[in-house]
Design an enzyme around this catalytic site. Structure first.
Site, mmCIF file in Angstrom:
data_model
loop_
_atom_site.group_PDB
_atom_site.id
_atom_site.type_symbol
_atom_site.label_atom_id
_atom_site.label_comp_id
_atom_site.label_asym_id
_atom_site.label_seq_id
_atom_site.Cartn_x
_atom_site.Cartn_y
_atom_site.Cartn_z
ATOM 1 N N TYR A 149 31.723 43.983 51.144
ATOM 2 C CA TYR A 149 30.624 44.779 50.586
ATOM 3 C C TYR A 149 30.046 44.065 49.380
ATOM 4 O O TYR A 149 30.781 43.596 48.495
ATOM 5 C CB TYR A 149 31.149 46.154 50.154
ATOM 6 C CG TYR A 149 30.074 47.073 49.615
ATOM 7 C CD1 TYR A 149 29.043 47.532 50.431
ATOM 8 C CD2 TYR A 149 30.095 47.499 48.289
ATOM 9 C CE1 TYR A 149 28.068 48.384 49.944
ATOM 10 C CE2 TYR A 149 29.114 48.359 47.788
ATOM 11 C CZ TYR A 149 28.115 48.797 48.623
ATOM 12 O OH TYR A 149 27.140 49.639 48.137
ATOM 13 N N ASP A 244 31.290 36.817 44.773
ATOM 14 C CA ASP A 244 31.064 38.178 44.287
ATOM 15 C C ASP A 244 32.342 38.678 43.623
ATOM 16 O O ASP A 244 33.327 39.005 44.291
ATOM 17 C CB ASP A 244 30.642 39.061 45.468
ATOM 18 C CG ASP A 244 30.291 40.475 45.043
ATOM 19 O OD1 ASP A 244 30.508 40.820 43.857
ATOM 20 O OD2 ASP A 244 29.794 41.247 45.892
ATOM 21 N N LYS A 278 31.021 46.402 37.406
ATOM 22 C CA LYS A 278 32.169 47.265 37.155
ATOM 23 C C LYS A 278 32.788 47.013 35.763
ATOM 24 O O LYS A 278 32.200 47.446 34.785
ATOM 25 C CB LYS A 278 33.159 47.145 38.318
ATOM 26 C CG LYS A 278 32.468 47.600 39.642
ATOM 27 C CD LYS A 278 33.381 47.874 40.802
ATOM 28 C CE LYS A 278 32.656 48.615 41.910
ATOM 29 N NZ LYS A 278 32.220 47.821 43.045
HETATM 30 C C1 LIG Z 1 30.919 47.711 43.826
HETATM 31 C C2 LIG Z 1 30.575 46.395 44.417
HETATM 32 C C3 LIG Z 1 29.245 45.948 44.516
HETATM 33 C C4 LIG Z 1 28.070 46.832 44.195
HETATM 34 O O1 LIG Z 1 28.020 47.219 42.867
HETATM 35 P P1 LIG Z 1 27.159 48.527 42.462
HETATM 36 O O2 LIG Z 1 27.226 48.535 40.975
HETATM 37 O O3 LIG Z 1 27.860 49.682 43.124
HETATM 38 O O4 LIG Z 1 25.792 48.333 42.993
HETATM 39 C C5 LIG Z 1 29.017 44.663 44.941
HETATM 40 N N1 LIG Z 1 30.025 43.846 45.283
HETATM 41 C C6 LIG Z 1 31.309 44.239 45.217
HETATM 42 C C7 LIG Z 1 32.390 43.284 45.576
HETATM 43 C C8 LIG Z 1 31.626 45.533 44.803
HETATM 44 O O5 LIG Z 1 32.910 45.914 44.776
#
Ligand SMILES: *Cc1c(COP(=O)(O)O)cnc(C)c1O
Length: 441
Positions: A149, A244, A278
């Site tokens: 994701y 990411d 986060k």
């Molecule tokens: C949570 C998450 C996102 C998206 O972040 P948001 O602040 O919810 O848009 C993207 N990549 C990873 C790996 C995530 O865990």
């Protein structure tokens, strides 16, 4: 005899009101308890390792806002920093010294993030990283891995794990076929599949985006050498590697998973672009991308790749991020590592004693529990788990006031505030919940 109707709880009444005005009653799908059933807990406040519902009941929290609350909820120093910032104005739409300070803190930890740009959500960070990679290479295709994701931008919603996996959806309506066709989805941990994709269309591939550690289909650690292989193959073909770390960055260690696996001095591999979110916002809406100066300098106003945001680098969010990173020292990471190891062992024992098939998978302090016998290496494996057993386990824990993520496809999160008392409540709840899971098989 007349049937006695149970009075609706306050939570149920509020959920009915919420559903009448907000689709599904929630601002993000997984919060709706769709896959575990029942009524979501409406949270009124949170402190340390606990959240409190609208009736004042407290739960030991293993969601931690889905990662950001590394220090625990409402850490007094973070709250004070945000309050002090708020008193000076909520948003200026002008540069601030705090942005320079936070960018510097990030680069001190992750030197490969030579330049940093702030945005408000992880979704924006990955979306911008993709545009930047396309702008840098002049190519159109991107590769992502199934079950990973990267937020909810159109290009990245194919086989995207997380809330989609929870809801059993392959992708999203509203994404055009043309956009979907520009995203190649490959199985995770499969180097030959990656090499084959580049052999076929290498000259069209702008970037490979990967979670540093996949944690949105449950935690699926990269096979040894997999991230290095992504680096090697992308370099060979002139494509960029986007790492990411929205979930892992500043959570699994001071320099995220890159620091843990590659090492900060003489790293085994270095991505071109990192995305953070986060923890870096300390619970406020803040995310970032960082990377090689040469690539990052393609962003407007220096370069031709446009990116902007009214609230980007917001002073309250920036203050929370600075306070969080300053407080997240080696002791914090050691504490979270230790709690994670304790909990992994206790969950494994409780489910084992109850005869519930399970595997506990971890990478650093990040971990999750799959309700199946075999290790999970990719999305197909992750989907082949007993979600009914998870739902029973989830409610078994919730009844004992321990809040797990309401999905079998999510990581569990600990914080520096998870003390002995919080841990004992979790450990005592596990055997009962494991029995509930056994009964639901
Ligand atoms: C949570 C998450 C996102 C998206 O972040 P948001 O602040 O919810 O848009 C993207 N990549 C990873 C790996 C995530 O865990």
């Amino acid at each position: 005899m007349a049937e006695v109707k149970k009075a609706a709880t306050n939570q149920e009444t509020l959920m009915a009101r919420a559903k009448a005005i907000i689709p599904g009653g929630v601002s993000s799908p997984v919060r709706a308890f769709g896959s575990v059933g029942g009524t979501p807990v409406f949270v009124a406040r949170a402190q340390g390792p606990r959240v409190f519902d609208i009736d004042g009941a407290d739960y030991v929290d293993l969601v931690c806002s889905w990662g950001p609350a590394l220090l625990g909820h409402a850490h007094p120093d973070v709250v004070a920093a945000v309050q002090a910032a708020a008193a000076k104005g909520l948003s200026f739409g002008a540069p601030t010294s705090a942005e320079v300070d936070l960018a510097t803190l990030i680069r001190d930890r992750v030197p490969a993030a030579e330049r940093v740009r702030f945005v408000s959500t992880g979704t924006e960070a990955t979306m911008t990283a993709i545009r930047l990679a396309r702008g840098a290479t002049g190519r159109d295709l991107i590769i992502k891995f199934a079950g990973l994701y990267h937020g909810h931008s159109d290009a990245l919603l194919a086989a995207a794990g997380s809330g989609l996996a929870t809801a059993g959806l392959p992708g999203s309506a509203g994404v055009t076929a043309a956009t979907a066709a520009e995203t190649i989805v490959l199985p995770y941990n499969d180097v030959p599949a990656l090499e084959a994709a580049f052999a076929r269309q290498g000259e069209r591939i702008a970037a490979v985006i990967t979670e540093a550690v996949p944690a949105n289909m449950g935690v699926v650690p990269p096979a040894p050498g997999f991230n290095e292989a992504i680096r090697r193959v992308t370099s060979e073909h002139g494509a960029l590697m986007i790492f990411d770390e929205v979930m892992t960055g500043f959570r699994v260690g001071p320099a995220g998973w890159w620091g843990v696996e590659a090492g900060v001095e003489n790293p085994l591999y270095t991505p071109d672009i990192f995305t953070f979110g986060k923890v870096v916002g300390g619970g406020m809406p803040l995310a970032a991308l960082g990377g090689r100066a040469e690539v990052m300098q393609l962003l407007a106003p220096v370069g031709p790749v446009y990116q902007a945001g009214t609230l980007s680098g917001n002073p309250l969010a920036t203050a929370a991020g600075i306070a969080t990173l300053q407080l997240a020292d080696d002791k914090v990471y050691a504490h979270v590592d230790r709690r994670s190891a304790e909990l992994r062992q206790a969950v494994g024992e409780a489910l084992g004693e109850a005869g519930v098939p399970h595997v506990v998978q971890s990478a650093g302090s990040l971990f999750s529990v799959f309700f199946r016998d075999e290790p999970v290496l990719n999305y197909d494996d992750a989907k082949a788990q007993n979600t009914a057993a998870f739902a029973a386990f989830f409610h078994g824990m919730l009844d004992q006031r321990v809040a797990l993520p309401p999905s079998a496809f999510e990581a569990w999160f600990l914080s520096a505030a998870h003390d002995d008392e919080a841990m004992s409540r979790i450990l005592e709840a596990l055997p009962v919940a494991a029995q509930a899971a056994a009964a639901a098989q």
